[in-house]
Design an enzyme around this catalytic site. Sequence first.
Site, PDB file in Angstrom:
ATOM      1  N   GLU A  84     -46.420 -26.484  94.307  1.00  0.00           N
ATOM      2  CA  GLU A  84     -45.205 -27.073  94.872  1.00  0.00           C
ATOM      3  C   GLU A  84     -45.304 -27.072  96.395  1.00  0.00           C
ATOM      4  O   GLU A  84     -45.493 -26.025  97.013  1.00  0.00           O
ATOM      5  CB  GLU A  84     -43.970 -26.282  94.419  1.00  0.00           C
ATOM      6  CG  GLU A  84     -43.756 -26.234  92.909  1.00  0.00           C
ATOM      7  CD  GLU A  84     -43.378 -27.582  92.298  1.00  0.00           C
ATOM      8  OE1 GLU A  84     -43.018 -28.502  93.067  1.00  0.00           O
ATOM      9  OE2 GLU A  84     -43.429 -27.694  91.070  1.00  0.00           O
ATOM     10  N   CYS A 148     -36.817 -21.194  90.150  1.00  0.00           N
ATOM     11  CA  CYS A 148     -38.115 -21.397  90.798  1.00  0.00           C
ATOM     12  C   CYS A 148     -37.911 -21.997  92.195  1.00  0.00           C
ATOM     13  O   CYS A 148     -38.388 -21.458  93.199  1.00  0.00           O
ATOM     14  CB  CYS A 148     -38.998 -22.323  89.965  1.00  0.00           C
ATOM     15  SG  CYS A 148     -39.556 -21.586  88.413  1.00  0.00           S
ATOM     16  N   HIS A 167     -46.391 -23.612  89.602  1.00  0.00           N
ATOM     17  CA  HIS A 167     -45.869 -23.711  88.240  1.00  0.00           C
ATOM     18  C   HIS A 167     -47.033 -23.672  87.254  1.00  0.00           C
ATOM     19  O   HIS A 167     -48.046 -24.339  87.472  1.00  0.00           O
ATOM     20  CB  HIS A 167     -45.087 -25.023  88.046  1.00  0.00           C
ATOM     21  CG  HIS A 167     -43.621 -24.876  88.276  1.00  0.00           C
ATOM     22  ND1 HIS A 167     -42.929 -25.589  89.240  1.00  0.00           N
ATOM     23  CD2 HIS A 167     -42.704 -24.080  87.667  1.00  0.00           C
ATOM     24  CE1 HIS A 167     -41.648 -25.245  89.199  1.00  0.00           C
ATOM     25  NE2 HIS A 167     -41.490 -24.331  88.258  1.00  0.00           N
TER      26      HIS A 167
END
Length: 214
Positions: A84, A148, A167
């Site tokens: 991410e 998250c 992830h």
Amino acid sequence: MADKTKVVVTGFEPFGEHTVNSSWTAVQELKRIGLGEAVDLYVCEVPVEYQAVQRLLPALWEEHQPQVVIHVGVSGLATTLTLEQCAHNNGYKRLDNCSFCPASQCCVEDGPECIKSVLDMDTVCKKVNDSNIGIAVSVSKDAGRYLCDYTYYMSLYLGQGHSAFVHVPPLGKPYSSQDLGRGLQAVIQEMLTQLEGHPAEEEHKHGEHCNYKH
């Protein structure tokens, strides 16, 4: 002898249909195999609770003074290790494990809408995929507006952009815990190589702000 590089890696506790959270399983496997002699690795399990994250993250950064904090979370949609690039401040409407969500639906009052990691996830992704370790890596710019994303934003904010989020898929879809641990090891080692080559600069006072629209 030079001081060891301090790295904190977190996974999450079970939630919803994820009765075994592959993120914590993967982090425990990473702890077992390590990041090499030069790295002092600390791991911890994060509750899937907004208020617990608000308490825990400042303590982690303060106590360990890490060079980087890497958070690992599970995504039922993921089939790769997904890096991410950024995190978001608003849109937190989903209830946590305590059936709570922030009244403001935001992470940090008056914080920037989006903060980018100082790490270039596209480069990390390419390097790891080119190394042919047998575990696919991809990049995302939307961490999902749940714990998250929330945890990542807090960490980027506290650590002036020196944080990352990965992830992972659920166990066996398609990777084993050993695969996930090996994949995390490769990704984090590449991140550390990148950080060594690019010392922190002043303009990353709070990480870079980004303007991705979702």
